[in-house]
Design a protein around this motif. Structure first.
Motif, PDB file in Angstrom:
ATOM      1  N   ASN A   1      12.383 -32.929 -10.431  1.00  0.00           N
ATOM      2  CA  ASN A   1      12.556 -33.694  -9.202  1.00  0.00           C
ATOM      3  C   ASN A   1      11.199 -34.132  -8.671  1.00  0.00           C
ATOM      4  OD1 ASN A   1      15.319 -33.502  -9.134  1.00  0.00           O
ATOM      5  ND2 ASN A   1      15.345 -31.717  -7.816  1.00  0.00           N
ATOM      6  N   LEU A   2      11.093 -35.405  -8.329  1.00  0.00           N
ATOM      7  CA  LEU A   2       9.887 -35.934  -7.704  1.00  0.00           C
ATOM      8  C   LEU A   2      10.057 -35.989  -6.191  1.00  0.00           C
ATOM      9  CD1 LEU A   2       9.167 -38.823 -10.204  1.00  0.00           C
ATOM     10  CD2 LEU A   2       8.145 -36.548 -10.148  1.00  0.00           C
ATOM     11  N   SER A   3      11.290 -36.252  -5.750  1.00  0.00           N
ATOM     12  CA  SER A   3      11.640 -36.272  -4.331  1.00  0.00           C
ATOM     13  C   SER A   3      13.155 -36.122  -4.235  1.00  0.00           C
ATOM     14  CB  SER A   3      11.182 -37.584  -3.673  1.00  0.00           C
ATOM     15  OG  SER A   3      12.008 -38.649  -4.079  1.00  0.00           O
ATOM     16  N   ALA A   4      13.693 -36.279  -3.050  1.00  0.00           N
ATOM     17  CA  ALA A   4      15.146 -36.192  -2.872  1.00  0.00           C
ATOM     18  C   ALA A   4      15.850 -37.407  -3.467  1.00  0.00           C
ATOM     19  CB  ALA A   4      15.491 -36.064  -1.392  1.00  0.00           C
ATOM     20  N   LYS A   5      15.112 -38.481  -3.724  1.00  0.00           N
ATOM     21  CA  LYS A   5      15.722 -39.721  -4.205  1.00  0.00           C
ATOM     22  C   LYS A   5      15.440 -40.069  -5.664  1.00  0.00           C
ATOM     23  CE  LYS A   5      17.685 -41.142  -0.404  1.00  0.00           C
ATOM     24  NZ  LYS A   5      19.112 -41.280  -0.342  1.00  0.00           N
ATOM     25  N   ASN A   6      14.536 -39.352  -6.348  1.00  0.00           N
ATOM     26  CA  ASN A   6      14.238 -39.701  -7.736  1.00  0.00           C
ATOM     27  C   ASN A   6      13.770 -38.487  -8.533  1.00  0.00           C
ATOM     28  OD1 ASN A   6      11.583 -39.384  -6.831  1.00  0.00           O
ATOM     29  ND2 ASN A   6      11.326 -41.566  -6.514  1.00  0.00           N
TER      30      ASN A   6
ATOM     31  N   ASN B   1      14.635 -41.720 -13.074  1.00  0.00           N
ATOM     32  CA  ASN B   1      15.963 -41.878 -12.487  1.00  0.00           C
ATOM     33  C   ASN B   1      15.913 -41.969 -10.966  1.00  0.00           C
ATOM     34  OD1 ASN B   1      18.241 -41.399 -14.620  1.00  0.00           O
ATOM     35  ND2 ASN B   1      16.603 -39.965 -15.137  1.00  0.00           N
ATOM     36  N   TRP B   2      16.844 -42.742 -10.433  1.00  0.00           N
ATOM     37  CA  TRP B   2      17.050 -42.849  -8.990  1.00  0.00           C
ATOM     38  C   TRP B   2      18.413 -42.257  -8.653  1.00  0.00           C
ATOM     39  CZ3 TRP B   2      15.056 -46.725 -11.972  1.00  0.00           C
ATOM     40  CH2 TRP B   2      13.770 -47.186 -11.635  1.00  0.00           C
ATOM     41  N   ARG B   3      18.478 -41.523  -7.553  1.00  0.00           N
ATOM     42  CA  ARG B   3      19.766 -41.042  -7.043  1.00  0.00           C
ATOM     43  C   ARG B   3      20.325 -42.169  -6.179  1.00  0.00           C
ATOM     44  NH1 ARG B   3      16.574 -36.355  -7.013  1.00  0.00           N
ATOM     45  NH2 ARG B   3      17.465 -34.776  -8.377  1.00  0.00           N
TER      46      ARG B   3
ATOM     47  N   TYR C   1      27.420 -37.265  -7.167  1.00  0.00           N
ATOM     48  CA  TYR C   1      26.281 -38.186  -7.208  1.00  0.00           C
ATOM     49  C   TYR C   1      26.463 -39.246  -8.280  1.00  0.00           C
ATOM     50  CZ  TYR C   1      24.977 -35.164 -11.128  1.00  0.00           C
ATOM     51  OH  TYR C   1      24.983 -34.439 -12.295  1.00  0.00           O
ATOM     52  N   LEU C   2      25.687 -40.305  -8.127  1.00  0.00           N
ATOM     53  CA  LEU C   2      25.568 -41.361  -9.124  1.00  0.00           C
ATOM     54  C   LEU C   2      24.078 -41.617  -9.297  1.00  0.00           C
ATOM     55  CD1 LEU C   2      26.902 -43.567 -10.908  1.00  0.00           C
ATOM     56  CD2 LEU C   2      26.703 -45.080  -8.941  1.00  0.00           C
ATOM     57  N   ASN C   3      23.580 -41.456 -10.522  1.00  0.00           N
ATOM     58  CA  ASN C   3      22.169 -41.664 -10.850  1.00  0.00           C
ATOM     59  C   ASN C   3      22.044 -42.831 -11.820  1.00  0.00           C
ATOM     60  OD1 ASN C   3      21.608 -39.288  -9.442  1.00  0.00           O
ATOM     61  ND2 ASN C   3      21.671 -38.043 -11.287  1.00  0.00           N
ATOM     62  N   ALA C   4      20.934 -43.537 -11.749  1.00  0.00           N
ATOM     63  CA  ALA C   4      20.637 -44.597 -12.715  1.00  0.00           C
ATOM     64  C   ALA C   4      19.138 -44.581 -12.993  1.00  0.00           C
ATOM     65  CB  ALA C   4      21.059 -45.948 -12.178  1.00  0.00           C
ATOM     66  N   GLY C   5      18.763 -44.936 -14.227  1.00  0.00           N
ATOM     67  CA  GLY C   5      17.348 -44.909 -14.563  1.00  0.00           C
ATOM     68  C   GLY C   5      17.004 -45.737 -15.779  1.00  0.00           C
ATOM     69  N   VAL C   6      15.693 -45.862 -16.020  1.00  0.00           N
ATOM     70  CA  VAL C   6      15.188 -46.619 -17.159  1.00  0.00           C
ATOM     71  C   VAL C   6      13.943 -45.912 -17.705  1.00  0.00           C
ATOM     72  CG1 VAL C   6      13.736 -48.158 -15.767  1.00  0.00           C
ATOM     73  CG2 VAL C   6      14.615 -48.939 -17.964  1.00  0.00           C
ATOM     74  N   GLY C   7      13.720 -46.050 -19.003  1.00  0.00           N
ATOM     75  CA  GLY C   7      12.571 -45.398 -19.628  1.00  0.00           C
ATOM     76  C   GLY C   7      12.382 -45.872 -21.054  1.00  0.00           C
TER      77      GLY C   7
ATOM     78  N   ILE D   1      11.768 -47.077 -32.037  1.00  0.00           N
ATOM     79  CA  ILE D   1      11.073 -47.445 -30.802  1.00  0.00           C
ATOM     80  C   ILE D   1      12.066 -48.213 -29.953  1.00  0.00           C
ATOM     81  CG2 ILE D   1       9.167 -48.743 -29.783  1.00  0.00           C
ATOM     82  CD1 ILE D   1       7.785 -48.519 -32.542  1.00  0.00           C
ATOM     83  N   GLY D   2      12.238 -47.796 -28.685  1.00  0.00           N
ATOM     84  CA  GLY D   2      13.208 -48.505 -27.871  1.00  0.00           C
ATOM     85  C   GLY D   2      13.089 -48.261 -26.385  1.00  0.00           C
ATOM     86  N   ILE D   3      13.897 -49.004 -25.655  1.00  0.00           N
ATOM     87  CA  ILE D   3      14.033 -48.863 -24.206  1.00  0.00           C
ATOM     88  C   ILE D   3      15.290 -48.049 -23.962  1.00  0.00           C
ATOM     89  CG2 ILE D   3      14.429 -50.094 -22.046  1.00  0.00           C
ATOM     90  CD1 ILE D   3      12.965 -52.472 -23.337  1.00  0.00           C
ATOM     91  N   ALA D   4      15.185 -47.057 -23.083  1.00  0.00           N
ATOM     92  CA  ALA D   4      16.324 -46.190 -22.783  1.00  0.00           C
ATOM     93  C   ALA D   4      16.782 -46.422 -21.350  1.00  0.00           C
ATOM     94  CB  ALA D   4      15.939 -44.724 -22.977  1.00  0.00           C
TER      95      ALA D   4
END
Length: 157
Positions: free
Chosen positions: A40-45, A66-68, A82-88, A103-106
């Motif tokens: 966890n980085l914060s309450a939102k991500n 990820n973002w919450r 909860y519903l989370n979404a993210g990119v990496g 090699i790819g985008i996740a």
């Protein structure tokens, strides 16, 4: 020796409680198997790192920010939804026989619940890896990565 092990366990357990559950480890099953770690980085991500066996035919490492997006209190006594979404990104070896480089985008989209009385979360998710396999017999577009639906369980500490 037993005392030392017990004291070490108590120290790590109390350390986990004082950090207010900033970390999680878990298992995800879908188009392959994955060991996951969340920070966890914060309450939102949060950051999520996985060690995966994509399509049960390779080994990859994925990192996702990820973002919450949403949180609901539908069942106030048992869990928080909860519903989370993210990119990496993803990097790995695909096709154990020929060892092509992946090699790819996740991406990530997860819907689930975190229990209030025990530090466990369960979710269903979609985690596509859009990428290419360079070299080897499986060279080209990474087809199995697009159909990566799964379920995950994590222990928060």
């Amino acid at each position: 020796m037993k005392r030392l092990i017990f004291i070490t366990f108590i120290c790590f357990a109390s350390l986990g409680l004082t950090n207010a559950q900033k970390n999680a480890i878990g298992l995800r099953l879908g188009a392959g198997a994955e060991l996951l770690y969340q920070r966890n980085l914060s309450a939102k991500n949060f950051l999520q790192f996985t060690l995966a066996i994509p399509d049960y035919n390779g080994l990859s490492v994925t990192g996702i920010y990820n973002w919450r997006c949403c949180q609901w209190n539908w069942t106030p006594k048992t869990c928080e939804w909860y519903l989370n979404a993210g990119v990496g990104g993803a990097l790995g070896i695909y096709d154990f026989d020929d060892s092509g480089v992946l090699i790819g985008i996740a991406g990530s989209c997860a819907f689930g619940c975190q229990f209030k009385k025990v530090p466990i979360s369960l979710d269903i998710n979609y985690r596509p890896v859009i990428g290419v396999v360079t070299s080897g017999h499986s060279e080209g577009f990474f087809d199995p990565g697009f159909w990566n639906f799964g379920i995950a369980a994590a222990y928060h500490f």
